[in-house]
Design a protein around this motif. Structure first.
Motif, PDB file in Angstrom:
ATOM      1  N   UNK A   1       0.833  -1.203   0.000  1.00  0.00           N
ATOM      2  CA  UNK A   1       0.000   0.000   0.000  1.00  0.00           C
ATOM      3  C   UNK A   1       0.870   1.258   0.000  1.00  0.00           C
ATOM      4  N   UNK A   2       1.875   1.291   0.855  1.00  0.00           N
ATOM      5  CA  UNK A   2       2.758   2.457   0.908  1.00  0.00           C
ATOM      6  C   UNK A   2       3.622   2.550  -0.347  1.00  0.00           C
ATOM      7  N   UNK A   3       4.129   1.419  -0.809  1.00  0.00           N
ATOM      8  CA  UNK A   3       4.965   1.408  -2.014  1.00  0.00           C
ATOM      9  C   UNK A   3       4.218   1.978  -3.213  1.00  0.00           C
ATOM     10  N   UNK A   4       2.931   1.678  -3.311  1.00  0.00           N
ATOM     11  CA  UNK A   4       2.142   2.181  -4.446  1.00  0.00           C
ATOM     12  C   UNK A   4       2.073   3.705  -4.483  1.00  0.00           C
ATOM     13  N   UNK A   5       2.332   4.384  -3.365  1.00  0.00           N
ATOM     14  CA  UNK A   5       2.370   5.852  -3.332  1.00  0.00           C
ATOM     15  C   UNK A   5       3.783   6.398  -3.477  1.00  0.00           C
TER      16      UNK A   5
ATOM     17  N   UNK B   1      12.318   6.544  -4.314  1.00  0.00           N
ATOM     18  CA  UNK B   1      12.372   5.617  -3.187  1.00  0.00           C
ATOM     19  C   UNK B   1      12.686   4.208  -3.684  1.00  0.00           C
ATOM     20  N   UNK B   2      13.382   3.454  -2.854  1.00  0.00           N
ATOM     21  CA  UNK B   2      13.666   2.043  -3.114  1.00  0.00           C
ATOM     22  C   UNK B   2      13.077   1.241  -1.969  1.00  0.00           C
ATOM     23  N   UNK B   3      12.694   0.013  -2.261  1.00  0.00           N
ATOM     24  CA  UNK B   3      12.144  -0.816  -1.184  1.00  0.00           C
ATOM     25  C   UNK B   3      13.074  -1.985  -0.899  1.00  0.00           C
ATOM     26  N   UNK B   4      13.048  -2.403   0.361  1.00  0.00           N
ATOM     27  CA  UNK B   4      13.889  -3.498   0.843  1.00  0.00           C
ATOM     28  C   UNK B   4      15.340  -3.262   0.391  1.00  0.00           C
ATOM     29  N   UNK B   5      15.890  -2.161   0.850  1.00  0.00           N
ATOM     30  CA  UNK B   5      17.222  -1.711   0.447  1.00  0.00           C
ATOM     31  C   UNK B   5      18.247  -2.069   1.522  1.00  0.00           C
ATOM     32  N   UNK B   6      19.266  -2.878   1.162  1.00  0.00           N
ATOM     33  CA  UNK B   6      20.343  -3.169   2.123  1.00  0.00           C
ATOM     34  C   UNK B   6      21.135  -1.899   2.448  1.00  0.00           C
ATOM     35  N   UNK B   7      21.293  -1.623   3.726  1.00  0.00           N
ATOM     36  CA  UNK B   7      22.085  -0.516   4.239  1.00  0.00           C
ATOM     37  C   UNK B   7      22.821  -1.016   5.476  1.00  0.00           C
ATOM     38  N   UNK B   8      24.123  -0.862   5.498  1.00  0.00           N
ATOM     39  CA  UNK B   8      24.947  -1.382   6.595  1.00  0.00           C
ATOM     40  C   UNK B   8      24.686  -2.882   6.712  1.00  0.00           C
ATOM     41  N   UNK B   9      24.320  -3.335   7.912  1.00  0.00           N
ATOM     42  CA  UNK B   9      24.007  -4.758   8.116  1.00  0.00           C
ATOM     43  C   UNK B   9      22.505  -4.979   8.252  1.00  0.00           C
ATOM     44  N   UNK B  10      21.731  -4.106   7.637  1.00  0.00           N
ATOM     45  CA  UNK B  10      20.284  -4.134   7.784  1.00  0.00           C
ATOM     46  C   UNK B  10      19.619  -4.015   6.415  1.00  0.00           C
TER      47      UNK B  10
ATOM     48  N   UNK C   1       8.841   7.809  -8.376  1.00  0.00           N
ATOM     49  CA  UNK C   1       8.974   9.247  -8.076  1.00  0.00           C
ATOM     50  C   UNK C   1       7.630   9.965  -7.989  1.00  0.00           C
ATOM     51  N   UNK C   2       6.575   9.236  -7.575  1.00  0.00           N
ATOM     52  CA  UNK C   2       5.235   9.826  -7.486  1.00  0.00           C
ATOM     53  C   UNK C   2       5.103  10.806  -6.337  1.00  0.00           C
ATOM     54  N   UNK C   3       5.899  10.599  -5.282  1.00  0.00           N
ATOM     55  CA  UNK C   3       5.726  11.385  -4.072  1.00  0.00           C
ATOM     56  C   UNK C   3       6.769  12.490  -4.048  1.00  0.00           C
TER      57      UNK C   3
END
Length: 130
Positions: A29-33, A44-53, A37-39
């Motif tokens: 639901x959030x990703x669809x908004x 925005x990227x989803x499920x993006x590896x950053x550091x060890x997370x 670059x709609x917002x």
């Protein structure tokens, strides 16, 4: 502004892909908004590896991580992991907005307003730094 590269553990890329393919209904639901670059024109990227997370959503231009927490995040062990993750992300200069599944599902406009508020404040701050 030069793009700041946040390092990540390459071992997380397969898990991130799996999480993208198995998103929760609130993440979708959030990703669809946020996607394409709609917002406010931000990428925005989803499920993006950053550091060890793995961040649920990430925008490098805003230095912003958005987390959507399900029921398991109320458990003490998971909550403590969330605190550690947020502290690590903030230590490298990222901001973290955190929402519950219930907020995204039942108070969606409020969630979008909080993200919008962050963006508008961020944009005001850019003008001061230039």
């Amino acid at each position: 502004m030069k793009r700041k590269i946040i390092p990540y553990n390459p071992k997380l890329t397969a898990l991130a892909k799996e999480l993208r393919n198995n998103s929760t209904r609130t993440e979708i639901k959030l990703w669809n908004r946020l996607k394409r670059k709609q917002f406010y024109g931000y990428d925005f990227h989803r499920q993006k590896p950053l550091l060890d997370y793995i961040a649920d959503f990430y925008c490098y231009e805003l230095a912003l991580v958005i987390e959507v927490d399900g029921y398991s995040h109320q458990l003490e062990e998971t909550y403590l992991k969330d605190v550690k993750k947020q502290q690590a992300l903030e230590a490298v200069g990222l901001s973290v907005l955190r929402f519950t599944d219930d907020e995204v599902w039942n108070e969606f406009e409020s969630v979008l307003y909080r993200i919008e508020d962050f963006i508008l404040k961020f944009e005001e701050g850019i003008g001061e730094r230039l």
